[in-house]
Design an enzyme around this catalytic site. Structure first.
Site, PDB file in Angstrom:
ATOM      1  N   GLY A  60       0.846  -1.155  -0.094  1.00  0.00           N
ATOM      2  CA  GLY A  60      -0.022  -0.063  -0.054  1.00  0.00           C
ATOM      3  C   GLY A  60       0.875   1.026   0.114  1.00  0.00           C
ATOM      4  CB  CYS A  87       5.353  -4.092   0.073  1.00  0.00           C
ATOM      5  SG  CYS A  87       6.198  -2.609  -0.194  1.00  0.00           S
ATOM      6  CE1 TYR A  88       1.066   0.829   5.822  1.00  0.00           C
ATOM      7  CE2 TYR A  88      -0.356  -1.033   5.457  1.00  0.00           C
ATOM      8  CZ  TYR A  88      -0.103   0.233   6.302  1.00  0.00           C
ATOM      9  OH  TYR A  88      -0.843   0.766   7.235  1.00  0.00           O
ATOM     10  CG  HIS A 176       5.653  -5.582  -4.707  1.00  0.00           C
ATOM     11  ND1 HIS A 176       4.338  -5.382  -4.291  1.00  0.00           N
ATOM     12  CD2 HIS A 176       6.151  -4.643  -4.447  1.00  0.00           C
ATOM     13  CE1 HIS A 176       4.270  -4.229  -3.711  1.00  0.00           C
ATOM     14  NE2 HIS A 176       5.419  -3.864  -3.648  1.00  0.00           N
ATOM     15  CD  GLU A 178       2.486  -8.483  -5.711  1.00  0.00           C
ATOM     16  OE1 GLU A 178       3.297  -9.157  -5.063  1.00  0.00           O
ATOM     17  OE2 GLU A 178       2.126  -7.196  -5.251  1.00  0.00           O
ATOM     18  CG  ASP A 235     -18.742 -10.843 -19.278  1.00  0.00           C
ATOM     19  OD1 ASP A 235     -17.857 -12.028 -19.328  1.00  0.00           O
ATOM     20  OD2 ASP A 235     -18.303  -9.680 -19.192  1.00  0.00           O
ATOM     21  CE  LYS A 377     -14.499 -10.708 -21.034  1.00  0.00           C
ATOM     22  NZ  LYS A 377     -15.783  -9.994 -20.831  1.00  0.00           N
TER      23      LYS A 377
END
Ligand code: XMP
Length: 521
Positions: A60, A87-88, A176, A178, A235, A377
């Site tokens: 964050g 991180c945060y 990070h 990710e 969708d 998606k």
């Protein structure tokens, strides 16, 4: 308005305001594990509902010592479930458990690629090379770890790049994992999610379908009826087929032909839903009504508003025939409903609400059935394949709600729409038949409201130009223009000029977004 039952287990992700939250959720799901994002002030309630195998605290933009820094209920640390702070998230864990966080003043923070060095073996970093590249983006650092923690890795300016208190099940990463720039981030996430938290890897298309069908049946009950608008997009189609599997003939679908559809679209929907899936499908031909309402309107936003309003009116009238339907089916996706914290500090949850079909008003007073509201998606596409829907539908390019209206620049007429429809069909045919759409986001034609002089045979022509728009993009927010092979361009140009009456020029749009937008209106 109640929703379908929640999924249990998996990973709960607390959003401390990072731009990467959805990416964390996706990485976890790519491991075959269910994941859900929540805001800090809702985390404990979400935890109790979901009963996850592990918790990830995101990064964050704040510093833990700022007055308005986001916090979450400390009880989340008493649940005997492994927690990974990123991180945060790591800084919050350290701060909360008695460590010390301070600004990385000497180094001015650490941003971008950094080399990380392991300090010893650990469960969290098992399989990670002794030295590897990771992606950092932080202004603060953990200066002193809380009691019980050990350092697992460090980087140049950062004494704590990774840390753990195995006994209590607390883990932290300053980098990070990710983002793809962190070389072995996937290994680290897998270690936490699968080996440490032992989350079940059962989030697969087959499992999701079974889970959804069961949840829809439970929500709607044995007598309930559902009405829903089909747009022909992936969708609403996938949502409809799932609902149909759950309640069969008690689902009533309404497809509104607004005259702004592409060539063949109505037939495809009719064939797929009525003939193949045996869904109760009502097709409403409202082409004239839309055209009348749009007569002489050339302002793009007014066009959109009118289309939205007429759609609601038409849908509402059609739905009246299904008096027994107290449920409204919708194809809403997860990115539309993620509870996210405001970018800075205050943990105010913002729920974006979006309706796939034209925006239906609240006063319809129906309970929503939204089987895709926790899916991304690509997961919806995977489910579509699992359900046996054709690739032409599952992998089709995005098509805007207002349809051809935003590609027929200026005021509309039936004649102009037909010209555009034919030109667009040629573009789609050439691109798709020759399989040129790999890596592309959209490929379509635009009709301009000007005319220019040309010559065909011995005749002088005075006709419209068609613009070819081909773009690549990750999410539609930014886009690059793309060039089709010259042979394809020649074929498209020649076919449009020869086959579509009313067009005498084909132009290329070579504008990226920004500064352009993908659509012309
Ligand atoms: P723009 O033109 O804003 O488009 O660069 C970005 C993406 O969004 C689609 N788009 C829309 N989709 N209703 C929709 O459902 C709309 O009014 C609308 N306008 C644009 C567009 O096709 C592209 O993929």
């Amino acid at each position: 308005m109640s929703q379908s039952e929640p999924v249990h287990g998996g990973i709960l992700i607390v959003d401390f305001g990072t731009q990467y939250c959805q990416l964390i959720a996706r990485r976890v799901r790519e491991l075959g594990v269910y994941s859900r994002i929540t805001a800090p002030d809702m985390a404990l309630a979400a935890f109790r509902e979901q009963r996850p195998a592990g918790v990830i605290l995101s990064g964050g933009p704040c510093s833990v010592y700022e007055g308005d820094a986001p916090h979450l209920a400390r009880e989340i640390l008493d649940q005997k479930v492994p927690v990974l702070g990123i991180c945060y998230g790591l800084q919050w864990l350290s701060h909360t458990l008695g460590g010390r966080v301070e600004p990385a003043k000497d180094s001015g923070g650490e941003y971008g690629r950094t080399e990380m060095e392991l300090t010893g073996p650990s469960a969290l970093l098992e399989g990670v090379r002794a030295r590897s590249t990771v992606w950092m983006s932080h202004g603060d650092k953990v200066a002193t770890l809380p009691p019980g923690f050990t350092v697992l890795a460090r980087s140049g300016p950062c004494p704590v790049a990774a840390a753990a208190d195995d006994k209590r099940g607390f883990y932290g990463l300053q980098f990070h994992p990710e983002v793809s720039h962190s070389e072995q981030g996937d290994v680290v996430l897998r270690n936490f999610v699968v080996k440490i938290a032992r989350a079940a890897c059962d989030w697969r298309p087959g499992h999701i379908v079974a889970e959804k069908v069961r949840a829809i049946a439970a929500q709607v009950g044995t007598q309930g009826e559902v009405v829903m608008g089909l747009s022909g997009g992936v969708d609403s189609s996938v949502a409809a087929v799932l609902i149909h599997r759950a309640i069969g003939a008690r689902l009533h679908c309404v497809f509104v032909d607004n005259g702004l559809l592409r060539q063949g679209e109505r037939d495809v929907v009719e064939h797929l839903f009525r003939d193949q899936e045996h869904v109760d499908l009502r097709i409403v031909d409202a082409r004239e009504r839309f055209l009348r309402a749009l007569d002489g309107v050339d302002d793009p936003e007014r066009k959109r508003k009118i289309i939205g309003k007429v759609f609601v009116d038409v849908f509402r009238e059609a739905a009246r025939d299904f008096q027994r339907a107290h449920f409204l089916g919708q194809g809403t996706l997860y990115p539309d409903v993620i509870e996210s914290v405001a970018a800075h500090g205050g943990a105010t949850a913002v729920i974006k609400s979006h309706h796939n079909v034209g925006g239906l008003p609240e006063d319809l007073d129906m309970e929503l059935v939204e089987p895709l509201r926790d899916l991304f998606k690509d997961e919806v596409r995977a489910i579509g394949r699992e359900l046996g829907l054709p690739s032409s539908l599952v992998d089709r390019q995005p098509f805007p709600g207002p349809g051809l209206a935003v590609r027929c620049v200026g005021a509309l007429s039936a004649e102009k729409l037909e010209i555009l429809r034919q030109a667009d069909a040629i573009v789609r045919d050439e691109v798709e038949t020759h399989a040129l759409h790999k890596g592309l986001w959209q490929w379509f034609a635009v009709l301009l409201p000007v005319r220019s002089v040309g010559v065909m045979g011995d005749q002088r022509t005075y006709a419209y130009p068609v613009v070819l728009r081909v773009v690549s993009s990750q999410d539609g927010m930014t886009a690059d223009w793309e060039l089709l092979p010259l042979e394809a361009l020649r074929r498209i140009s020649s076919r449009i000029i020869n086959e579509v009456k009313g067009v005498n020029r084909v132009c290329l749009d070579i504008t990226s977004k920004p500064p352009g937008t993908i659509e012309w209106e």
